[in-house]
Scaffold this motif. Structure first.
Motif, PDB file in Angstrom:
ATOM      1  N   UNK A  50     -32.518  64.245   8.431  1.00  0.00           N
ATOM      2  CA  UNK A  50     -32.746  63.100   7.727  1.00  0.00           C
ATOM      3  C   UNK A  50     -32.425  63.233   6.408  1.00  0.00           C
ATOM      4  N   UNK A 174     -33.016  54.428  -7.084  1.00  0.00           N
ATOM      5  CA  UNK A 174     -34.469  54.347  -7.979  1.00  0.00           C
ATOM      6  C   UNK A 174     -35.447  55.453  -7.421  1.00  0.00           C
ATOM      7  N   UNK A 175     -35.083  56.033  -6.295  1.00  0.00           N
ATOM      8  CA  UNK A 175     -35.899  57.196  -5.960  1.00  0.00           C
ATOM      9  C   UNK A 175     -35.650  58.312  -6.740  1.00  0.00           C
ATOM     10  N   UNK A 177     -35.655  58.426  -9.943  1.00  0.00           N
ATOM     11  CA  UNK A 177     -36.272  58.376 -11.233  1.00  0.00           C
ATOM     12  C   UNK A 177     -37.717  58.657 -11.148  1.00  0.00           C
ATOM     13  N   UNK A 180     -41.685  55.362 -10.886  1.00  0.00           N
ATOM     14  CA  UNK A 180     -41.198  54.091 -11.678  1.00  0.00           C
ATOM     15  C   UNK A 180     -42.096  53.553 -12.469  1.00  0.00           C
ATOM     16  N   UNK A 185     -38.836  48.913 -13.340  1.00  0.00           N
ATOM     17  CA  UNK A 185     -38.856  48.099 -12.113  1.00  0.00           C
ATOM     18  C   UNK A 185     -37.869  46.902 -12.277  1.00  0.00           C
ATOM     19  N   UNK A 186     -38.674  46.057 -13.579  1.00  0.00           N
ATOM     20  CA  UNK A 186     -37.909  44.843 -13.599  1.00  0.00           C
ATOM     21  C   UNK A 186     -36.361  44.927 -14.357  1.00  0.00           C
ATOM     22  N   UNK A 188     -34.121  47.183 -13.127  1.00  0.00           N
ATOM     23  CA  UNK A 188     -33.385  47.384 -12.207  1.00  0.00           C
ATOM     24  C   UNK A 188     -33.252  46.337 -11.004  1.00  0.00           C
ATOM     25  N   UNK A 189     -33.876  45.382 -11.374  1.00  0.00           N
ATOM     26  CA  UNK A 189     -34.077  44.210 -10.082  1.00  0.00           C
ATOM     27  C   UNK A 189     -32.774  43.882  -9.485  1.00  0.00           C
ATOM     28  N   UNK A 192     -31.885  44.703  -6.058  1.00  0.00           N
ATOM     29  CA  UNK A 192     -33.019  44.348  -5.133  1.00  0.00           C
ATOM     30  C   UNK A 192     -32.322  43.728  -3.920  1.00  0.00           C
ATOM     31  N   UNK A 193     -31.047  43.278  -3.777  1.00  0.00           N
ATOM     32  CA  UNK A 193     -30.397  42.704  -2.814  1.00  0.00           C
ATOM     33  C   UNK A 193     -30.264  43.479  -1.442  1.00  0.00           C
ATOM     34  N   UNK A 195     -31.288  46.273   1.266  1.00  0.00           N
ATOM     35  CA  UNK A 195     -32.442  46.573   2.158  1.00  0.00           C
ATOM     36  C   UNK A 195     -32.718  48.036   2.209  1.00  0.00           C
ATOM     37  N   UNK A 196     -33.221  48.808   1.668  1.00  0.00           N
ATOM     38  CA  UNK A 196     -32.977  50.129   1.397  1.00  0.00           C
ATOM     39  C   UNK A 196     -33.466  50.817   2.939  1.00  0.00           C
ATOM     40  N   UNK A 197     -34.186  50.322   3.534  1.00  0.00           N
ATOM     41  CA  UNK A 197     -34.558  51.227   4.861  1.00  0.00           C
ATOM     42  C   UNK A 197     -33.281  51.027   6.040  1.00  0.00           C
ATOM     43  N   UNK A 198     -32.541  50.126   5.676  1.00  0.00           N
ATOM     44  CA  UNK A 198     -31.411  49.796   6.283  1.00  0.00           C
ATOM     45  C   UNK A 198     -29.966  50.729   6.067  1.00  0.00           C
TER      46      UNK A 198
END
Lengths: 304, 577, 369
Positions: A50, A174-175, A177, A180, A185-186, A188-189, A192-193, A195-198
């Motif tokens: 992984x 972001x991980x 940093x 956070x 968080x704001x 770097x928004x 947000x588009x 989907x991290x897990x994908x």
């Protein structure tokens, strides 16, 4: 079979019909135990897959701080000790007590040799400050003694590294940093588009290869803490390196105890062609320890 | 033992074979180890149950101040961890399995008696580590130890490492038991007992043991990673250091979902025995039941991701995990239908073991069917981490797994202790527990689908809508009342069982009319189980037994030859195998 | 597909006709709720059918084949492959249908429309912060427009949380180190529950909020009010406005001196009142004055009061306007003027009530509140 307990040899448990049944059961039990060992390490191998899939550059980068020669010697030592262990089993079956003893002692010495080299390697890593976790970024304790440290080169902290990467227009996950803070968080928004897990494995993009290639000739490489080209989270390589080789080392130590116990029993003449189950099972265990190392060696030392 | 001559165990048996504390604590006899497991598990069950009662009492009304927030969080963690690691996982395999498995095989002991004893000692050490966590700052992570909460020293309490170590040790206890059972079943089956003539309980234990051996090491490595992370903070699961907290969930559920089948499979095995023995009828669809156990064991490894539908896992993974999850429901359904078909035209004795078996079918049907709601993606998003889940897994883990264990305990109680318990009291006990259970947990389905999240210390406050609080209050109230009813049932059960040890009637060798081998040795069995290895027939053919009034138990019919003696049994001649 | 669509549309229509809670599900207030409830009801009715079937058969067998008067079991076949295949295949077909319905509903839940109204959400121990594009930042109250897709972009500052709105049938974990998203389209105005459903420690049960759904025009007013109301509160009433912000603090700080994760504001108030110095965790002493309070709120990592664990309090830098910060400081300074209820919570007045105390005419923008 009915009048059990009278002609039983001393090693035979009261619930067994004969030595053959007991031996087969012992062997099956050992194989099951080896299956659990494989799954125990399997968890870490999956972890390796992984992490490597997500951040291949960590592994390419980190492996240059390992000594391939020491690893190769260790591999040879372990394979030889596996050979002597296999010979020990054969000599036990053939009732050759002296040869059995010699082979067991040789196996034990092989294990000692492996642990000694491991000790040398670990000591070197600790002196260089190549620790798992955040302590990695403190650098070596004794900077003068370090192979990699160049006095006068600037220290690149995690924060400055991120600034550098952002300056180059690189997208910093972001991980990377520190935990956070809300404000960030704001800020770097716009990421947000996604989907991290994908996100699948990032793979070794051409850009990463290019960045790392010229450095392969450079020896010794710069100390990671002074290296502006290091990947973020370079310590992660050493997390998994120490966890996997450490757990393997513990297994070698257990193996030494087992072989030591076999030596004591062999000295007392417990084993013969009728009864050699402990040597056989101890041998199986020693082979799996060897086998796991044969996977660890290329995964950490050889492939980049 | 000689003070009441008229009502005492006079023959030499495993209970009076040797005496003294050491003869128990370091025994290699599987029966004594089984009994020690049983007692230990029941003690742990008492403490876990007390924690549950405290939780339910606290939740009886909104705004109760019985437990502080931290005390509540510790209490539900304790309840969950004790019940999962110390009670349900070892209850059937380690306690009942240890006692019954070798006798069912006609063997003198399990394959590795020393390893078996070592497993038990590991259980005790693991339990001590759990206790230690209470005195090293407490444990408030929930039994799932989710990261980053559990690894963050500023969040979770100090008892995390001892608890993890305890769970690690208990894991190895479980692995060794599983290994022992696999080898025993492979190598110590008596002549004539082919794979398809084993009692179904053994099939279930075998499938369970496979999961124990293959899944538990992964829990071991997961807990080790967690200990390292917690102790040294190297960032495996910490996003701040490049780690991934969700990776932990994958690791954890890769073990913990199969662990659910470690709990339910042996329970199903018990039910197969109870239903056929107490209906005095041949089990229906033996092979389907046996194979469904194996199927559940295999599919059980492939569905862990259904615990993570809302964790941020990708939609594709969720769809795949949901699809495989449904495949587990089929073998479970097969078993239920087969049990019903076994009862058809049987002769059903409604004694306590059968009442527990019937409760199991009732409760497991609800538990299994509500699993469909949770395996379905669209509804799971709404129901995840609510009381619906709490109700579902209590229906499966407590109402099914634990009830089967208690049913099995009643079934083999005469064999274990050599005494009969009072029948009417036991029936009352079983019915009370059944009613209490449903009253406790059925309202929690509505509570959950209406939105009440689990692990909530309270359900009132400035931000709660009054009508929500009112609705939740009603359900919580009835749930708490139900838990008292259930507790009363359990105390009654404990009472008559303890009473039976001292005052119970002597048990015959075969009080229920069972055909598997454990009913062919005396109650309680002698130290070596069988003087002569028994021959095996069809263990579900009850027509060869008849009630013997003098014995107060079942004996072999004189007009029927025993297996190996005649040619009655076609299996014996290899025609049907 | 089309058949399913028709059924779910008709069930949605039924939802509109029948607002309020059902026996199983809370009221339906989003576009996806109808589909979710359709799936739920489908599974429930299939379950009820099988449950009744199994229990009825069981009950009949118990009564009919009870062991009384020497009744012996009759020998019947011990297996019947056709029968077994029947009860393998029928459930298999049913679960495939259920899976399909669930998957379709789920993919709708996951796929947000592109033009959605975006709200940033942060989960922290133990409150939610909602930040609108217009700059309104609110705690534990999420204001959204009706009949317009809303997308929440969520992150966590500490551990995993999970945002759950039962009436909308949506839930999503909020994970540190990454963003997760969730979308819904409210179909009805009103106030609905919002919960944290991932266990996050001591105050997990306090991590509860509201979703308030507005008509489109009311929504703009509400946001404006949210941004601006505190600006025109008189200094004399500013401490009352601070009570409005206190819900962010109450998980850790009590007002009546009872112990908590952080020091009670009552102690802070007393230290302030007497101009005393406090022992800090690094061995120094700090004078409790306005600057101390300001520093402790905006950047609590600078120091920690002795006896408490450092690193517990979130950083509020950038989250509070100057006026909001002043109102909180005033709230602590003048704590003795705040009425507490029997649970130690402050009396919270609406903006209008506070303005009335000040004698100003209420701002018409906030009249809807």
């Amino acid at each position: 079979m009915d009048d059990h307990g009278h002609d039983h040899p001393p090693h035979l448990g009261h619930h067994w019909a004969d030595s053959q049944q007991q031996f087969e059961a012992g062997k099956l039990g050992m194989w099951l135990f080896l299956a659990t060992e494989v799954l125990l390490f399997g968890g870490l191998f999956v972890g390796y897959a992984v992490w490597r899939g997500n951040d291949p550059e960590l592994f390419q980068y980190g492996s240059q701080y390992l000594d391939t020669w020491l690893g190769a010697v260790n591999t040879a030592v372990l394979i030889l000790s596996s050979l002597t262990m296999a010979m020990a089993v054969t000599y036990a079956q053939l009732n050759k007590q002296r040869a059995l003893m010699v082979c067991l002692v040789l196996t034990f010495l092989g294990a000692c040799g492996f642990m000694t080299i491991k000790y040398i390697e670990y000591t070197d890593k600790f002196q260089e400050g190549l620790f798992p976790g955040a302590a990695f970024y403190d650098g070596p304790k004794d900077r003068a003694a370090s192979k990699y440290w160049v006095e006068g080169r600037p220290v690149i902290t995690r924060e400055t590294l991120l600034e550098l990467k952002r300056g180059l227009g690189e997208r910093v996950p972001e991980s990377d940093i520190r935990r956070p803070e809300r404000t960030r968080a704001i800020a770097q928004a716009e990421m947000s588009a996604i989907e991290p897990a994908a996100i699948g494995p990032r793979g070794m993009g051409e850009d990463i290869r290019r960045e790392l290639r010229p450095r392969a000739d450079e020896y010794p490489p710069p100390h990671p803490v002074q290296d502006p080209n290091r990947p973020t989270n370079a310590h992660m390589f050493f997390n998994i390196y120490f966890m996997m080789t450490g757990l393997h080392g513990i297994h070698v130590l257990v193996g030494m105890i087992v072989i030591g116990w076999l030596i004591v029993r062999a000295a007392k003449g417990h084993f013969n062609s009728e009864y050699y189950t402990p040597v056989d099972l101890g041998g199986l265990y020693w082979h799996i320890v060897d086998l796991i190392w044969i996977f660890l060696f290329p995964l950490f030392y050889l492939i980049h | 033992m000689t003070s009441i001559p008229s009502n005492t165990l006079h023959t030499d048996n495993y209970l009076n074979h040797t005496r003294g504390f050491m003869s128990w604590a370091f025994t290699l006899d599987h029966k004594r180890i089984g009994v020690m497991y049983l007692v230990s598990v029941l003690v742990a069950f008492f403490f876990g149950g007390m924690a549950a009662l405290a939780l339910r009492t606290h939740l009886i009304a909104p705004g109760t101040e019985m437990l502080s927030e931290d005390a509540y969080n510790q209490m539900f963690t304790l309840h969950g961890a004790i019940m999962v690691f110390l009670v349900i996982i070892p209850s059937v395999p380690a306690a009942l399995g240890n006692f019954v498995l070798p006798i069912m095989l006609g063997a003198k002991d399990v394959a590795f008696p020393r390893l078996n004893l070592f497993s038990y000692h590991l259980w005790v050490i693991g339990a001590i580590f759990f206790l230690m966590s209470l005195f090293t700052g407490g444990l408030d992570t929930g039994w799932t130890f989710y990261t980053p909460y559990s690894t963050d020293t500023a969040s979770a309490m100090g008892g995390v490492i001892p608890a993890l170590t305890g769970a690690f040790i208990l894991g190895f206890s479980s692995i060794f038991t599983g290994m022992n059972f696999i080898v025993t079943i492979h190598r110590l089956r008596p002549p004539g007992m082919t794979w398809f003539r084993m009692p179904l309980f053994l099939w279930a234990l075998y499938a369970t043991a496979v999961i124990q051996v293959l899944a538990t090491p992964v829990l071991g490595i997961t807990l080790m990673l967690l200990i390292v992370e917690r102790a040294f903070g190297i960032g495996i699961f910490d996003p701040a250091l490049g780690g991934d907290p969700v990776l932990y969930q994958h690791f954890f559920w890769f073990y913990s979902h199969p662990a659910v089948y470690i709990m339910i499979l042996p329970a199903m095995g018990i039910i197969s025995e109870l239903v056929s023995v107490h209906s005095h009828k041949h089990i229906f669809g033996y092979r389907f039941i046996a194979f469904s156990s194996i199927a559940i064991a295999i599919f059980g490894f492939l569905v862990w991701g259904h615990h993570m539908f809302v964790s941020g896992q990708s939609a594709l993974l969720n769809v795949i995990f949901s699809a495989i999850t449904f495949s587990v429901s089929i073998p479970s359904a097969i078993k239920v239908f087969n049990w019903l078909a076994t009862m058809y035209k049987g002769s059903i004795s409604l004694n306590a073991p059968m009442l527990y078996a019937l409760s199991f079918i009732f409760i497991f049907t609800i538990g299994g069917l509500t699993g469909l709601h949770l395996g379905t993606l669209a509804t799971d998003v709404h129901l995840h981490d609510t009381y619906f889940v709490v109700a579902h897994f209590h229906y499966v883990m407590m109402g099914s797994a634990l009830f089967a264990m208690i049913g099995g305990m009643h079934h083999w109680w005469p064999k274990i202790t050599g005494r009969m318990y009072h029948e009417l009291t036991s029936q009352i006990g079983a019915i009370t527990v059944f009613i209490g259970f449903n009253l406790t947990f059925f309202p929690q389905f509505m509570l959950g689908s209406q939105g009440m999240p689990r692990r909530y210390h309270d359900y009132t406050g400035d931000m709660w809508l009054p009508e929500t609080v009112e609705l939740f209050h009603t359900y919580h109230f009835w749930s708490t009342i139900g838990s008292y009813v259930m507790a009363a049932g359990f105390f009654l059960t404990a009472g008559y069982l303890v009473h039976s040890i001292f005052r119970g009637k002597l048990a015959p060798a075969n009080p229920w009319g069972g055909r598997s081998l454990e009913w062919q040795c005396t109650s309680p069995p002698p130290h070596d189980n069988f003087a002569k290895q028994p021959t095996v027939g069809d263990c579900y053919d009850f027509s060869v037994l008849r009630w013997d009034e003098a014995e107060q138990g079942y004996t072999w019919r004189e007009d029927v030859p025993r297996p190996g003696e005649g040619d009655r049994d076609p299996y014996e001649k290899g025609e049907l195998e | 597909m089309s058949v399913l669509d028709t059924i779910s549309i008709s069930s949605l229509a039924a939802a509109d006709a029948l607002p309020g809670r059902g026996f199983w599900m809370p009221e339906r207030a989003s576009t996806v709720a109808g589909d979710v409830d359709f799936a739920f009801n489908l599974i429930t009715w299939i379950s009820v059918f099988f449950f009744v079937l199994i229990v009825a058969v069981m009950a009949i067998f118990i009564v009919k084949y009870r062991r009384t008067n020497g009744r012996e079991a009759e020998q019947t076949v011990t297996h019947h492959t056709a029968l077994e295949l029947t009860w393998t295949i029928i459930p298999l077909i049913l679960v495939i249908i259920i899976f399909y319905v669930g998957m379709v509903g789920y993919l709708d839940l996951r796929t947000s429309p592109v033009d959605a109204y975006e709200v940033r959400v942060t989960g922290q121990k133990w409150f939610w912060t909602f930040e609108h594009p217009s700059g309104c930042i609110e705690v534990d109250v999420l204001r959204v427009p009706v009949n317009r897709p809303v997308r929440l972009v969520m992150g966590s500052d500490d551990v995993i949380h999970s945002l759950f709105i039962p009436a909308f049938r949506v839930k999503q974990d909020v994970v540190p180190g990454r963003y997760t998203t969730l979308w819904f389209e409210a179909t009805r105005t009103g106030t609905f529950d919002l919960f944290c459903t991932e266990y996050c420690g001591t105050g997990h049960a306090q991590m509860v909020g509201h979703v308030i759904v507005y008509d489109e025009d009311e929504f703009d007013d509400a946001l404006r009010e949210c941004r601006e109301w505190i600006e025109d509160i008189d200094d004399a009433q500013l401490h009352l406005a601070g009570a409005n912000l206190f819900n962010r603090c109450q998980a850790c700080h009590s007002l009546d001196g009872s112990p908590g994760i952080g020091p009670s504001f009552l102690e802070t108030h007393e230290y302030f009142h007497d101009r005393r110095e406090r022992d800090m965790i690094d061995g120094t002493r700090a004078l409790v004055d306005e600057n101390y309070l300001r520093q402790s709120i905006l950047n609590p990592r600078w120091n920690t009061v002795a006896g408490y664990q450092p690193g517990q309090m979130p950083v509020f830098q950038g989250q509070l306007s100057e006026r909001q910060l002043r109102s909180l400081i005033e709230f602590i300074k003048r704590l003795d003027e705040i009425e507490l209820d029997d649970r130690g919570r402050p009396q919270v007045l609406s903006p209008d009530q506070i303005r009335e105390l000040g004698g100003d005419s209420p701002n018409d923008a906030g009249a809807e509140q």
